[in-house]
Write an enzyme that holds these catalytic residues in place. Structure first.
Site, PDB file in Angstrom:
ATOM      1  CB  SER A   1      -0.898   0.045   1.235  1.00 34.79           C
ATOM      2  OG  SER A   1      -1.501   1.323   1.316  1.00 34.79           O
TER       3      SER A   1
ATOM      4  CD  GLU B   1      -7.796   4.016  -5.004  1.00 34.83           C
ATOM      5  OE1 GLU B   1      -7.091   4.809  -4.346  1.00 34.83           O
ATOM      6  OE2 GLU B   1      -7.924   2.813  -4.716  1.00 34.83           O
TER       7      GLU B   1
HETATM    8 ZN   LIG Z   1      -5.731   5.810  -0.837  1.00 36.11          ZN
END
Ligand SMILES: [Zn+2]
Length: 312
Positions: free
Chosen positions: A225, A280
């Site tokens: 991440s 996103e």
């Molecule tokens: Zn994020």
């Protein structure tokens, strides 16, 4: 007398003839050797046509050398002139293009970022010495020990929820961006920031339970991440959520201005084949002013930028 006079004459003629023959042979030999050293000869021998050779000869010397050191290919000339061509990847480009019907620039981008492989296949460790230019993606992994040493608590003036943290440099940049947006009556709110390896593990496991294989499109596996870098933020505004953020004034403002503060939209629309993530609109990454400006102006992903300009 006659006899003795004739002899030297014959000798002279013979020596002149020998000199001429040797001379001509040498010059022919030299000429041949020089021709064999020429691009025309070498490229012709590799199988390039006169037309292709003319084109190749207009390239830079280092580009010609690459072609000379490779077997014949009818697309190599086109490939070598592309903006993000990397010499080390030439064979991979050629193999990939042979098997996949792709535009050359797309093929180059895919190979450069390694997206011809399955996501998470053969990951390498993120080079954390690159600091705010480090790459975290599905092929670059952070260890479970990695956490930035300058994490700073985010004031709830800028964030939802408790315990939000960013690296100092990203936090300072966010505050400047927040203030600039505020002047135009836009409020940017951080709703997710630094996440530790363990926190990401929890999130991923939760999504995996809910969505199965689809989870990989929306959440990163622990270690992969970008939130673990402490350089990423998920931004919201009043009355927005992930589904509606793209329609908000805050998003429009970020789209035009984030790069001026060193932030980029990290997972853009239609780039999933390079980033491994669905679009996103809310996820921004601090990369610094110069890189953010380049990425904005050239419409590439950070993955591509890193492969071409930063990775050794
Ligand atoms: Zn994020």
């Amino acid at each position: 007398m006659e006899k003795t006079n004739k002899k030297p004459l014959i000798i002279t003629i013979i020596s002149i003839a020998i000199t001429l023959i040797v001379g001509i042979s040498i010059s022919l030999y030299v000429k041949d050797q020089n021709y064999k050293k020429s691009y025309d000869y070498k490229l012709g021998k590799l199988g390039y046509s006169k037309e292709e050779i003319t084109k190749i000869k207009s390239l830079k010397e280092e580009q010609i050398d690459i072609i000379l050191n490779h077997e014949y290919s009818d697309i190599i000339i086109d490939l070598i002139e592309r903006k993000y061509f990397l010499k080390k990847n030439l064979d991979k480009y050629l193999d990939y293009i042979k098997d996949n019907n792709k535009d050359l620039d797309d093929a180059i981008a895919i190979i450069n970022v390694g997206a011809n492989k399955e996501w998470y296949q053969d990951p390498v460790d993120t080079d954390i010495s690159k600091e705010n230019e480090m790459l975290s993606n599905k092929f670059h992994k952070l260890t479970n020990e990695y956490n930035p040493d300058d994490l700073t608590d985010i004031s709830n003036v800028y964030s939802y929820g408790e315990n939000q943290k960013l690296r100092r440099i990203a936090y300072d940049a966010f505050i400047s961006m927040f203030n600039a947006a505020k002047k135009e009556n836009i409020t940017l709110i951080i709703n997710s920031s630094y996440r530790s390896y363990e926190e990401q593990e929890e999130i991923y496991n939760k999504y995996a339970k809910w969505y199965g294989d689809e989870a990989d499109k929306i959440a990163a596996k622990p270690g992969f991440s970008e939130h673990q870098t402490g350089l990423s933020v998920d931004i919201q505004s009043y009355n927005t959520n992930r589904d509606t953020f793209e329609e908000s004034e805050a998003f429009k403002w970020l789209d035009n201005n984030a790069y001026k503060y060193g932030f980029i939209l990290r997972y853009p629309k239609d780039k999933e084949y390079l980033t491994g993530y669905a679009y996103e609109s809310w996820h921004y990454r601090y990369v610094g002013l110069d890189i953010a400006k380049y990425i904005k102006e050239n419409n590439i992903t950070f993955d591509e930028y890193y492969a071409y300009f930063i990775e050794e």
